[in-house]
Design a protein around this motif. Structure first.
Motif, PDB file in Angstrom:
ATOM      1  N   LYS A  94       0.126  -8.539 -17.246  1.00  0.00           N
ATOM      2  CA  LYS A  94       0.996  -7.394 -17.512  1.00  0.00           C
ATOM      3  C   LYS A  94       1.266  -6.645 -16.208  1.00  0.00           C
ATOM      4  O   LYS A  94       0.329  -6.353 -15.466  1.00  0.00           O
ATOM      5  CB  LYS A  94       0.361  -6.473 -18.547  1.00  0.00           C
ATOM      6  CG  LYS A  94       0.408  -7.058 -19.933  1.00  0.00           C
ATOM      7  CD  LYS A  94      -0.167  -6.142 -20.967  1.00  0.00           C
ATOM      8  CE  LYS A  94      -0.087  -6.802 -22.334  1.00  0.00           C
ATOM      9  NZ  LYS A  94      -0.738  -6.039 -23.364  1.00  0.00           N
ATOM     10  N   ILE A  95       2.500  -6.359 -15.977  1.00  0.00           N
ATOM     11  CA  ILE A  95       2.902  -5.699 -14.729  1.00  0.00           C
ATOM     12  C   ILE A  95       3.684  -4.433 -15.073  1.00  0.00           C
ATOM     13  O   ILE A  95       4.412  -4.398 -16.058  1.00  0.00           O
ATOM     14  CB  ILE A  95       3.801  -6.624 -13.884  1.00  0.00           C
ATOM     15  CG1 ILE A  95       3.148  -7.988 -13.678  1.00  0.00           C
ATOM     16  CG2 ILE A  95       4.129  -6.010 -12.534  1.00  0.00           C
ATOM     17  CD1 ILE A  95       4.133  -9.074 -13.328  1.00  0.00           C
ATOM     18  N   ARG A  98       3.584  -7.717   7.892  1.00  0.00           N
ATOM     19  CA  ARG A  98       4.490  -6.908   7.072  1.00  0.00           C
ATOM     20  C   ARG A  98       4.442  -7.457   5.646  1.00  0.00           C
ATOM     21  O   ARG A  98       4.207  -8.656   5.441  1.00  0.00           O
ATOM     22  CB  ARG A  98       5.907  -6.930   7.632  1.00  0.00           C
ATOM     23  CG  ARG A  98       6.586  -8.263   7.511  1.00  0.00           C
ATOM     24  CD  ARG A  98       8.010  -8.226   8.017  1.00  0.00           C
ATOM     25  NE  ARG A  98       8.496  -9.584   8.191  1.00  0.00           N
ATOM     26  CZ  ARG A  98       9.419  -9.937   9.068  1.00  0.00           C
ATOM     27  NH1 ARG A  98       9.947  -9.045   9.862  1.00  0.00           N
ATOM     28  NH2 ARG A  98       9.814 -11.190   9.152  1.00  0.00           N
ATOM     29  N   PRO A  99       4.683  -6.603   4.675  1.00  0.00           N
ATOM     30  CA  PRO A  99       4.584  -7.074   3.279  1.00  0.00           C
ATOM     31  C   PRO A  99       5.713  -8.047   2.927  1.00  0.00           C
ATOM     32  O   PRO A  99       6.845  -7.880   3.388  1.00  0.00           O
ATOM     33  CB  PRO A  99       4.693  -5.788   2.461  1.00  0.00           C
ATOM     34  CG  PRO A  99       5.326  -4.801   3.363  1.00  0.00           C
ATOM     35  CD  PRO A  99       4.966  -5.168   4.760  1.00  0.00           C
ATOM     36  N   ILE A 100       5.356  -9.028   2.131  1.00  0.00           N
ATOM     37  CA  ILE A 100       6.374  -9.962   1.623  1.00  0.00           C
ATOM     38  C   ILE A 100       7.139  -9.240   0.522  1.00  0.00           C
ATOM     39  O   ILE A 100       6.540  -8.714  -0.422  1.00  0.00           O
ATOM     40  CB  ILE A 100       5.715 -11.252   1.084  1.00  0.00           C
ATOM     41  CG1 ILE A 100       5.038 -12.010   2.227  1.00  0.00           C
ATOM     42  CG2 ILE A 100       6.736 -12.136   0.381  1.00  0.00           C
ATOM     43  CD1 ILE A 100       4.228 -13.214   1.793  1.00  0.00           C
ATOM     44  N   MET A 138       2.867  -7.471  -3.462  1.00  0.00           N
ATOM     45  CA  MET A 138       1.541  -6.962  -3.866  1.00  0.00           C
ATOM     46  C   MET A 138       1.615  -5.951  -5.008  1.00  0.00           C
ATOM     47  O   MET A 138       0.638  -5.745  -5.715  1.00  0.00           O
ATOM     48  CB  MET A 138       0.769  -6.375  -2.678  1.00  0.00           C
ATOM     49  CG  MET A 138       1.356  -5.130  -2.090  1.00  0.00           C
ATOM     50  SD  MET A 138       0.438  -4.575  -0.649  1.00  0.00           S
ATOM     51  CE  MET A 138      -1.033  -3.945  -1.401  1.00  0.00           C
ATOM     52  N   THR A 139       2.788  -5.327  -5.194  1.00  0.00           N
ATOM     53  CA  THR A 139       2.901  -4.374  -6.314  1.00  0.00           C
ATOM     54  C   THR A 139       2.981  -5.078  -7.661  1.00  0.00           C
ATOM     55  O   THR A 139       2.795  -4.459  -8.704  1.00  0.00           O
ATOM     56  CB  THR A 139       4.144  -3.467  -6.141  1.00  0.00           C
ATOM     57  OG1 THR A 139       5.289  -4.307  -6.000  1.00  0.00           O
ATOM     58  CG2 THR A 139       4.024  -2.558  -4.950  1.00  0.00           C
ATOM     59  N   ILE A 188       3.834   4.624  -1.502  1.00  0.00           N
ATOM     60  CA  ILE A 188       4.927   4.645  -0.508  1.00  0.00           C
ATOM     61  C   ILE A 188       5.947   3.557  -0.833  1.00  0.00           C
ATOM     62  O   ILE A 188       7.162   3.790  -0.824  1.00  0.00           O
ATOM     63  CB  ILE A 188       4.360   4.458   0.924  1.00  0.00           C
ATOM     64  CG1 ILE A 188       3.558   5.701   1.333  1.00  0.00           C
ATOM     65  CG2 ILE A 188       5.470   4.193   1.932  1.00  0.00           C
ATOM     66  CD1 ILE A 188       2.664   5.487   2.526  1.00  0.00           C
ATOM     67  N   PHE A 189       5.436   2.372  -1.169  1.00  0.00           N
ATOM     68  CA  PHE A 189       6.328   1.258  -1.524  1.00  0.00           C
ATOM     69  C   PHE A 189       7.199   1.635  -2.720  1.00  0.00           C
ATOM     70  O   PHE A 189       8.398   1.381  -2.747  1.00  0.00           O
ATOM     71  CB  PHE A 189       5.515   0.007  -1.865  1.00  0.00           C
ATOM     72  CG  PHE A 189       4.926  -0.689  -0.666  1.00  0.00           C
ATOM     73  CD1 PHE A 189       5.503  -0.577   0.595  1.00  0.00           C
ATOM     74  CD2 PHE A 189       3.803  -1.493  -0.795  1.00  0.00           C
ATOM     75  CE1 PHE A 189       4.970  -1.225   1.684  1.00  0.00           C
ATOM     76  CE2 PHE A 189       3.262  -2.142   0.289  1.00  0.00           C
ATOM     77  CZ  PHE A 189       3.843  -2.002   1.542  1.00  0.00           C
ATOM     78  N   THR A 190       6.563   2.241  -3.713  1.00  0.00           N
ATOM     79  CA  THR A 190       7.285   2.578  -4.944  1.00  0.00           C
ATOM     80  C   THR A 190       8.371   3.619  -4.697  1.00  0.00           C
ATOM     81  O   THR A 190       9.487   3.501  -5.214  1.00  0.00           O
ATOM     82  CB  THR A 190       6.294   3.128  -5.997  1.00  0.00           C
ATOM     83  OG1 THR A 190       5.191   2.242  -6.079  1.00  0.00           O
ATOM     84  CG2 THR A 190       6.924   3.239  -7.368  1.00  0.00           C
TER      85      THR A 190
END
Lengths: 72, 200
Positions: free
Chosen positions: A4-5, B57-59, B90-91, B188-190
């Motif tokens: 779940k995301i 750096r993030p993918i 990663m999120t 921050i990403f969000t």
């Protein structure tokens, strides 16, 4: 195993709830805010990259479960 | 006093090993999970900026966004507007779910001591007495008296005394929330997600 995301809607920042299996299958998910008529879906070109990450994560998860069993 | 004696019986127990060993095993396992999780994040959710540079750096993963917009007439348009937006890979991974959630060590020991006693007593006494001329004062008659007596007693006491103690040690190790640093990065990403119009 489906994971779940939850990510925030890029428009209204309300949560959007997704499931990994459905996401990889190309399904779109609607924003939980009924006023916001936004739906998001994963770009087809990204499916493989995301699927690989989920598979590796699942592998780590299985290892974690095995270790927990050994402890108990 | 009895409680103290029972408590003394616990003094020789290796409580440290009994309770500490499983807890340590769980912590070690958790540490290994955390380590493999960190390795997973670095290897799969980040990429090198260039071969010469060690910086990561993030993918980013591209999503398509569709939303209906209002037309000049105030109605929703029939064809939704399509836009792209990117979020870090990663999120999408539920990082915090990998941990031993609860560890409960239940250690019970019961010590009971009981004492039973029985005491029996019996006694018998016999007395015989003879007397002639029971009362010299009167001298009216002469009596010969003979008395026989038997006195016996018998008793039995029994009892049962018991005392017990029950020790229970219960430890619960719960899951910790995400570290503040990780939460800040995700936040921050969000907050920086900006939808862009689709190129086509």
């Amino acid at each position: 195993m489906s994971v779940k995301i939850q990510i925030n809607c890029p428009d209204c920042h309300s949560p959007i709830f997704m499931e990994s299996m459905l996401l990889l299958a190309g399904q779109s998910f609607k924003c939980s805010n009924p006023e916001c008529r936004t739906a998001i879906s994963l770009s087809l070109s990204e499916s493989e990259k995301v699927a690989q990450a989920f598979n590796k994560f699942e592998h780590i998860r299985e290892n974690a479960v095995n270790q927990a069993r050994q402890v108990s | 006093m009895a409680t103290k004696n029972i408590a003394n019986q616990f003094s020789g127990l290796p409580m440290k090993a009994l309770i500490g060993a499983p807890l340590k095993a769980a912590t070690d396992a958790n540490a290994m999970i955390a380590q493999s999780q960190t390795q997973f994040i670095i290897n799969n959710c980040f990429e090198k900026i260039s071969e010469d540079d060690e910086s990561l750096r993030p993918i980013m993963i591209t999503f398509q966004m569709e939303r209906q917009v209002l037309t000049a007439q105030g109605a929703y348009s029939k064809s939704p507007v399509k836009m792209d937006f990117s979020i870090p890979l990663m999120t999408l991974i539920p990082i915090n779910s990998l941990a031993i959630e609860t560890l409960k060590i239940s250690f019970q020991m019961e010590v009971k001591s009981s004492r039973e006693f029985t005491r029996e007593t019996s006694s018998e006494r016999q007395q015989r007495s003879n007397a002639k001329g029971i009362s010299n004062n009167y001298k009216a008659h002469e009596f010969d008296t003979e008395l026989h007596g038997t006195l016996s007693s018998k008793g039995k006491d029994s009892g049962n005394a018991s005392s017990g103690a029950n020790y229970e040690v219960s430890l619960t190790a719960g899951q910790l929330p995400l570290p503040k640093g990780m939460t800040a990065i995700l936040d921050i990403f969000t907050k920086n997600m900006v939808p862009l119009p689709t190129k086509d």
